[in-house]
Write a protein that holds these residues in place. Structure first.
Motif, PDB file in Angstrom:
ATOM      1  N   THR A  34      -3.410  -0.279   9.850  1.00 45.03           N
ATOM      2  CA  THR A  34      -2.491  -0.203  10.987  1.00 45.03           C
ATOM      3  C   THR A  34      -3.118   0.638  12.092  1.00 45.03           C
ATOM      4  N   TYR A  35      -2.719   0.343  13.318  1.00 44.02           N
ATOM      5  CA  TYR A  35      -3.292   1.006  14.495  1.00 44.02           C
ATOM      6  C   TYR A  35      -2.165   1.402  15.438  1.00 44.02           C
ATOM      7  N   ARG A  36      -2.201   2.644  15.868  1.00 40.93           N
ATOM      8  CA  ARG A  36      -1.203   3.152  16.814  1.00 40.93           C
ATOM      9  C   ARG A  36      -1.906   3.949  17.915  1.00 40.93           C
ATOM     10  N   LYS A  37      -1.602   3.607  19.139  1.00 42.51           N
ATOM     11  CA  LYS A  37      -2.194   4.292  20.271  1.00 42.51           C
ATOM     12  C   LYS A  37      -1.522   5.638  20.465  1.00 42.51           C
ATOM     13  N   ILE A  38      -2.333   6.696  20.567  1.00 48.06           N
ATOM     14  CA  ILE A  38      -1.804   8.041  20.762  1.00 48.06           C
ATOM     15  C   ILE A  38      -1.767   8.354  22.256  1.00 48.06           C
ATOM     16  N   VAL A  39      -2.927   8.419  22.870  1.00 46.02           N
ATOM     17  CA  VAL A  39      -3.065   8.561  24.319  1.00 46.02           C
ATOM     18  C   VAL A  39      -4.173   7.617  24.748  1.00 46.02           C
ATOM     19  N   LYS A  40      -4.512   7.634  26.006  1.00 48.19           N
ATOM     20  CA  LYS A  40      -5.535   6.738  26.524  1.00 48.19           C
ATOM     21  C   LYS A  40      -6.858   6.930  25.771  1.00 48.19           C
ATOM     22  N   ASP A  41      -7.406   5.833  25.304  1.00 50.83           N
ATOM     23  CA  ASP A  41      -8.693   5.781  24.599  1.00 50.83           C
ATOM     24  C   ASP A  41      -8.685   6.498  23.252  1.00 50.83           C
ATOM     25  N   TRP A  42      -7.505   6.854  22.728  1.00 52.34           N
ATOM     26  CA  TRP A  42      -7.411   7.465  21.409  1.00 52.34           C
ATOM     27  C   TRP A  42      -6.404   6.679  20.568  1.00 52.34           C
ATOM     28  N   VAL A  43      -6.876   6.198  19.410  1.00 51.34           N
ATOM     29  CA  VAL A  43      -6.060   5.363  18.539  1.00 51.34           C
ATOM     30  C   VAL A  43      -6.101   5.933  17.129  1.00 51.34           C
ATOM     31  N   LEU A  44      -4.945   5.992  16.474  1.00 47.96           N
ATOM     32  CA  LEU A  44      -4.872   6.409  15.079  1.00 47.96           C
ATOM     33  C   LEU A  44      -4.985   5.169  14.194  1.00 47.96           C
ATOM     34  N   ALA A  45      -6.020   5.112  13.363  1.00 50.79           N
ATOM     35  CA  ALA A  45      -6.214   4.012  12.420  1.00 50.79           C
ATOM     36  C   ALA A  45      -5.927   4.530  11.014  1.00 50.79           C
ATOM     37  N   PHE A  46      -5.031   3.822  10.315  1.00 44.67           N
ATOM     38  CA  PHE A  46      -4.643   4.226   8.969  1.00 44.67           C
ATOM     39  C   PHE A  46      -4.837   3.043   8.029  1.00 44.67           C
ATOM     40  N   GLY A  47      -5.538   3.251   6.931  1.00 43.15           N
ATOM     41  CA  GLY A  47      -5.823   2.164   6.007  1.00 43.15           C
ATOM     42  C   GLY A  47      -5.444   2.508   4.582  1.00 43.15           C
ATOM     43  N   THR A  48      -4.910   1.520   3.863  1.00 44.54           N
ATOM     44  CA  THR A  48      -4.580   1.651   2.448  1.00 44.54           C
ATOM     45  C   THR A  48      -5.217   0.489   1.701  1.00 44.54           C
ATOM     46  N   SER A  49      -5.879   0.791   0.588  1.00 46.70           N
ATOM     47  CA  SER A  49      -6.543  -0.244  -0.193  1.00 46.70           C
ATOM     48  C   SER A  49      -6.171  -0.076  -1.664  1.00 46.70           C
ATOM     49  N   LEU A  50      -5.696  -1.158  -2.270  1.00 44.23           N
ATOM     50  CA  LEU A  50      -5.340  -1.167  -3.691  1.00 44.23           C
ATOM     51  C   LEU A  50      -6.091  -2.318  -4.361  1.00 44.23           C
ATOM     52  N   SER A  51      -6.778  -2.012  -5.460  1.00 38.24           N
ATOM     53  CA  SER A  51      -7.537  -3.033  -6.185  1.00 38.24           C
ATOM     54  C   SER A  51      -7.459  -2.744  -7.682  1.00 38.24           C
ATOM     55  N   ALA A  52      -7.608  -3.797  -8.477  1.00 38.27           N
ATOM     56  CA  ALA A  52      -7.606  -3.619  -9.930  1.00 38.27           C
ATOM     57  C   ALA A  52      -8.328  -4.781 -10.587  1.00 38.27           C
ATOM     58  N   TYR A  53      -9.002  -4.463 -11.705  1.00 40.43           N
ATOM     59  CA  TYR A  53      -9.606  -5.463 -12.585  1.00 40.43           C
ATOM     60  C   TYR A  53      -8.869  -5.420 -13.918  1.00 40.43           C
TER      61      TYR A  53
END
Length: 325
Positions: A269-288
């Motif tokens: 997910t991506y959320r703009k904080i101020v001009k030219d600054w973006v908060l990127a948040f990632g979640t990854s789930l995997s299983a074998y």
């Protein structure tokens, strides 16, 4: 305005058909789809030949598309340096419009110093520190096969690098990709694929004894992959989200040594904080699940090193299998 590109390449991206009600949203998404082809310098869409609505008759208009072609090819080269890997160099060539049919080819080459190779250095192999990291990828996309939105994708890659082990992998994948829900999401896809991977690792004697190193392995698997893309810009997103889910089954009859079931879910997910600054948040789930190696003895039935999860590293966010960007 077309010179090299065939007309049907443009028409198949248009989400409005003759006789449809006019929709500004679908016009905007058609514009994005044409821009995302990557070889038009500009796209202009306008209404023409509008008729006056009288006596409760429907007003009719023509949608005019003006396309100016740009450069469909790209050649790039870049050096870099990290404290963990040392020097590395990357060269890339891509072309997006072979034969005027939007066929795409991508070639990427990389060489890295791989300055830290503890597994090799401890194995007693002479001159092990001169091994160079290598990365080679070749991909081709044939769009709209069978006169449908389905595209065929073929890819080959070779990768050699060092982490806790020295690893070399060769992989091949073929996939059929269908872009669904185009009227809602700009880059949503559903694909079925076959992937074959041959991997080999080198480590110390101790790593081999405790099965950190698993030697030469082969994996053949089939699976289903889907993605939903709601980002405002795939190159530099400032808002929106990207979701990808995948399930796959590996079996020996698919030319592999292993059987397992694997699932994978990723959310960025991506959320703009101020001009030219973006908060990127990632979640990854995997299983074998249900890992079995053909012909394995008791205690040797473990997953190959190429499939294990890796946490940390100078070029990754710690604990995440994929980059956030």
């Amino acid at each position: 305005g077309l010179v090299r590109t065939e007309v049907d390449v443009v028409l198949r991206e248009v989400l409005l058909q003759e006789g449809d009600w006019y929709s500004p949203l679908l016009v905007e998404k058609t514009h994005k789809a044409l821009v995302n082809l990557g070889f038009f310098r500009s796209i202009r869409m306008s209404l023409e030949n509008e008729t006056d609505a009288s006596d409760n008759q429907v007003q009719l208009a023509d949608l005019k598309i003006e396309a100016i072609e740009g450069n469909a090819g790209l050649i790039s080269f870049g050096p870099g340096f990290t404290l963990e890997k040392g020097m590395h160099y990357i060269a890339e060539y891509s072309y997006r419009n072979f034969s005027g049919k939007a066929r795409r080819l991508n070639l990427r080459l990389g060489v890295s110093q791989e300055s830290k190779q503890p597994a090799i250095e401890n194995s007693g192999t002479p001159h092990a520190d001169v091994r160079l990291g290598r990365k080679f990828t070749l991909g081709y996309v044939e769009p709209y096969i069978f006169y449908s939105p389905i595209s065929a994708q073929i890819g080959f890659s070779h990768n050699a690098y060092s982490d806790s082990l020295w690893k070399e992998t060769n992989s091949f994948e073929v996939a059929l990709v269908y872009p669904f829900l185009r009227a809602i999401f700009d880059h949503s896809q559903l694909s079925v694929f076959y992937n074959y991977k041959q991997a080999e690792d080198s480590g110390s004697r101790t790593q081999k004894e405790i099965l950190i190193s698993t030697g030469t392995t082969q994996i053949g698997q089939v699976g289903i992959r889907s993605s939903f893309d709601g980002r405002d810009d795939i190159a530099w997103p400032s808002k929106g989200a990207f979701v990808e889910a995948e399930v796959s089954w590996a079996r020996p009859w698919l030319r592999g040594d292993f059987s397992f079931f694997r699932w994978d879910l990723n959310l960025n997910t991506y959320r703009k904080i101020v001009k030219d600054w973006v908060l990127a948040f990632g979640t990854s789930l995997s299983a074998y699940e249900n890992i079995e190696r053909e012909g394995a003895t008791d205690g040797n039935d473990v997953s190959p090193s190429s499939e294990r999860f890796f946490a940390g590293g100078s070029d990754r966010v710690r604990g995440f299998r994929r980059q956030l960007g």
